[in-house]
Design an enzyme around this catalytic site. Sequence first.
Site, PDB file in Angstrom:
ATOM      1  N   ASP A 127       0.838  -1.203   0.000  1.00 47.63           N
ATOM      2  CA  ASP A 127       0.000   0.000   0.000  1.00 47.63           C
ATOM      3  C   ASP A 127       0.873   1.253   0.000  1.00 47.63           C
ATOM      4  O   ASP A 127       0.554   2.237   0.648  1.00 47.63           O
ATOM      5  CB  ASP A 127      -0.920  -0.021   1.227  1.00 47.63           C
ATOM      6  CG  ASP A 127      -2.010   1.036   1.159  1.00 47.63           C
ATOM      7  OD1 ASP A 127      -2.351   1.465   0.045  1.00 47.63           O
ATOM      8  OD2 ASP A 127      -2.520   1.440   2.226  1.00 47.63           O
ATOM      9  N   CYS A 170     -22.972  -4.841   1.858  1.00 47.08           N
ATOM     10  CA  CYS A 170     -21.991  -3.761   2.008  1.00 47.08           C
ATOM     11  C   CYS A 170     -22.537  -2.436   1.484  1.00 47.08           C
ATOM     12  O   CYS A 170     -22.349  -1.389   2.114  1.00 47.08           O
ATOM     13  CB  CYS A 170     -20.676  -4.125   1.328  1.00 47.08           C
ATOM     14  SG  CYS A 170     -20.788  -4.533  -0.424  1.00 47.08           S
TER      15      CYS A 170
END
Length: 380
Positions: free
Chosen positions: A148, A208
């Site tokens: 990341d 979600c």
Amino acid sequence: MIDRHLDSEGSQLWPRIQAWAHELGFSQIGVAPVDLAHAEEGLKAWLQAGFQGSMAYMAAHGMKRARPAELVPGTLSVITARMDYLPGDTPEDWTAQELSRTGRPQEAVVSVYARGRDYHKVLRQRLQQLQARMAKALGPFGYRVFTDSAPVLEVELASLSGVGWRGKHTLLLNRQAGSMFFLGELFTDLPLPRTAASSDHCGQCTACLDSCPTGAIVAPYRLDARRCISYLTIEHAGPIDESLRPLIGNRIYGCDDCQLVCPWNKYAQISAVPDWQARDGLQDAQISQLLHWSEVEFLARTEGSAIRRIGHARWLRNLALAAGNALLSDRLTIAQRRELLEALQAWSGHPDPVVAEQVQWSLRAGDPSPASAAVGHAPR
């Protein structure tokens, strides 16, 4: 030493690499190809829609995100790795317990992944150790390690390597582990044999999308970061839009809601890696307590934590916002209201205009006079 030309030997070497990875705490690894041309149009459309918000770095490298061999010339294979992060003391009903936190407005909610050590450091170090073991067997080879931390399409690479599939919330999902894990990559100039890609197992589920507090998941597999609580509390440096403030509730760093309601996370795995144990003050802490942290104390308590990078001012902005939402609720005791108001007052003269404005907004939330009605209402 194993021959570096791995077309034939790769199948024999791969089980050894997997064993080394497991010894280093990784839950699963795979090998992805470097051709991500199919992902370029989607990346362009997402950027053109402005869904990256103020994250200018998302567009800064152009299509290099979808071209690993341009990012690191000579790359032939990408080893993708995931590491589960639920700490060892996670209770069996952890999703219910985490969801219940938003019903206690005086409590500061930090995303589960951020309560322990900074994952960037942990995964990067362990990927470096994996590379060292491989080099000992193969001899030196070209590589770069990412976690990341670079223009890398992590979820796309992980999907192509079979580590999981992209869920409708845009995070990676795994049938044996849900989504509560970190991702990292080892770019190599080795022709490693590919592992099979994953198929999608979300089906008709929209949990979600339905649960996102701010409606940031605008469509399946499409996230508008500008509305995402994780973006707003971590990446966004300025004032938070007033229409979104009440929706953030008491979340002060990140948001797990889309993961907590995902049916696949009933399979989320407990990690044996000690780095993910929650630090004091980052679980079950009161907003008023955290507002008392000076910058010196903030830096000391968040040393080695991913939270440290947002800085003390943004930390105060988030806490002040959560305090305002708590004051707008009807669930506080008189003592809790007094503690929050006193903690906010201490920062009313903060030199950062973003912090100062947020503190004033939240103090108005605690003012019972009719004029305070313009502030808004926190969810109850």
